[in-house]
Design an enzyme around this catalytic site. Sequence first.
Site, PDB file in Angstrom:
ATOM      1  N   CYS A 328       0.725  -1.283  -0.123  1.00  0.00           N
ATOM      2  CA  CYS A 328      -0.161   0.086   0.011  1.00  0.00           C
ATOM      3  C   CYS A 328       1.137   1.388   0.004  1.00  0.00           C
ATOM      4  CB  CYS A 328      -0.839  -0.098   1.033  1.00  0.00           C
ATOM      5  SG  CYS A 328      -2.342   1.082   0.882  1.00  0.00           S
ATOM      6  N   HIS A 449      -3.808  -5.453   1.100  1.00  0.00           N
ATOM      7  CA  HIS A 449      -3.311  -5.841   2.572  1.00  0.00           C
ATOM      8  C   HIS A 449      -4.042  -7.079   2.717  1.00  0.00           C
ATOM      9  CE1 HIS A 449      -2.150  -1.940   4.038  1.00  0.00           C
ATOM     10  NE2 HIS A 449      -3.115  -1.572   3.351  1.00  0.00           N
TER      11      HIS A 449
END
Length: 512
Positions: A328, A449
């Site tokens: 991310c 994630h």
Amino acid sequence: MIQGTNSDAGKSVLVAGLCRAYARRGLRVHPFKPQNMSNNAAAVAGGGEIGRAQALQARAAGVTATVHHNPVLLKPESDRRSQIVVQGRAVGQLDASRYGTGRAALLEPVLDSFDTVAADADLVLIEGAGSPAETNLRAGDIANMGFARAAGVPVILAGDIDRGGVIASLVGTAAVLSDDDRAHVKGFVINKFRGEVSLFADGLATVTERTGWPSFGVVTWSRSLAALPAEDAVVLERSTVGGISADIHVAVPMLSRIANFDDLDPLRLEPDVTVTMVPPGRPIPVADLVILPGTKATIADLAFLRSQGWDVDLAAHVRRGGRVLGLCGGYQLLGRTIADPDGAEGPPGTVDGLGLLAVDTVLVAGDKVTRPVDGVHAASGRPVAGYEIHIGRTEGPDTARPWVRLGDPTGAGMADGPGAPETPGVPEAPGVPEGATSPDGAVAGTYVHGVFTDDGFRAAFLRPFRNGGPVEPGPGYDATVEAALDAWADQLADELDLDGLLSVARAGLATG
């Protein structure tokens, strides 16, 4: 409602354990936290995000996590500014100096979410935030006594004896609370006790004598909690660089606004993997893999990373043949540039990234992606599942070698996407390309994630570090978490008066 005499008193895991314990009694249980401050967030079905602690609590209760379990989430972007997420959606930023007056307006959606949760529950277990003893924050409070009084719920105080001074903490909390707030407290529990519980009998008596509150039990230190995700970065702040005790060494720089660091938890459980959290002031050690974790403030953490000299360490790591994975915000850091034209994170502008991936990121204010995703890992062909929580769009030559190919986010299944086969001998999978990989495969990044929770994928990902060893799943992560929740619930059933706590909940504020 479980409140604590201090932050990190164990409120989150107490609520999780109680959720599991009461759910096993056949009750329909829901967790609830009016206001959370954390950069560890979870994407929930239908879109939106909540604190990961509430997602774990919902799992413990056996219910589907929703945005109503944590209606206000504050995600710190700096020491004085946080993004505000209300009922799962980012609604803007608020400076700390204005939050004291602005938060009172958030009570309405908080109570709306509480009513929604309560309508589906036999029992709602509510987690406070910080401590009710912070009387400087009492006006407009929605996290502790302000919520308890508005919702009309009784309170149990948890004291953390591991910090020391637990008697003074409990007695002092009673002393500073107003009479009306103190009337909501119906008892206390002692948490994180080490040693012989009987030796603390006089301590329990002292607290009851000074406060009038009964004890509902003493919870001893539990090793089973190590398998559960930690809620706050305060746990990481206590980490130090330790010895390398396993075959595979993973180093993780502790960014100043580190987010979703529970991505690393499944790796920690692998017996041949050591995960080293590298604190500020320490160089990144020699490692097989460096993971750049998520961050809530990408540009600010890029400057922080450079101030620690970690950019130099990363460059040396890559020259030595080491691998890098950015998750991310960590993915954004690896690129050539990061542009923030709208001032989504701070002053508008463009900065040079680390240049380890040929990609460029543009942060787009108001364009936040929050969703569960699934797909296929491009290099191994293994299925992956996780979630996305980010602002920013990343493009560039290295995205032609995506890290994963995702299913259609509308739920219509895998969609065809462009791109050449990512790995020789591995057929190109259908799906929407996501992430990027350097030409030599040493550096990669993804917005997804939670991918390491899948046992088969984790084994496949680690195989190159195991010199091509068998792709056999290691310890089952989900099974490990479930076993830890069950063990924790068993312990709370032994050490707390669950019948007494349930009676308090049923009687509400009439309990005297």
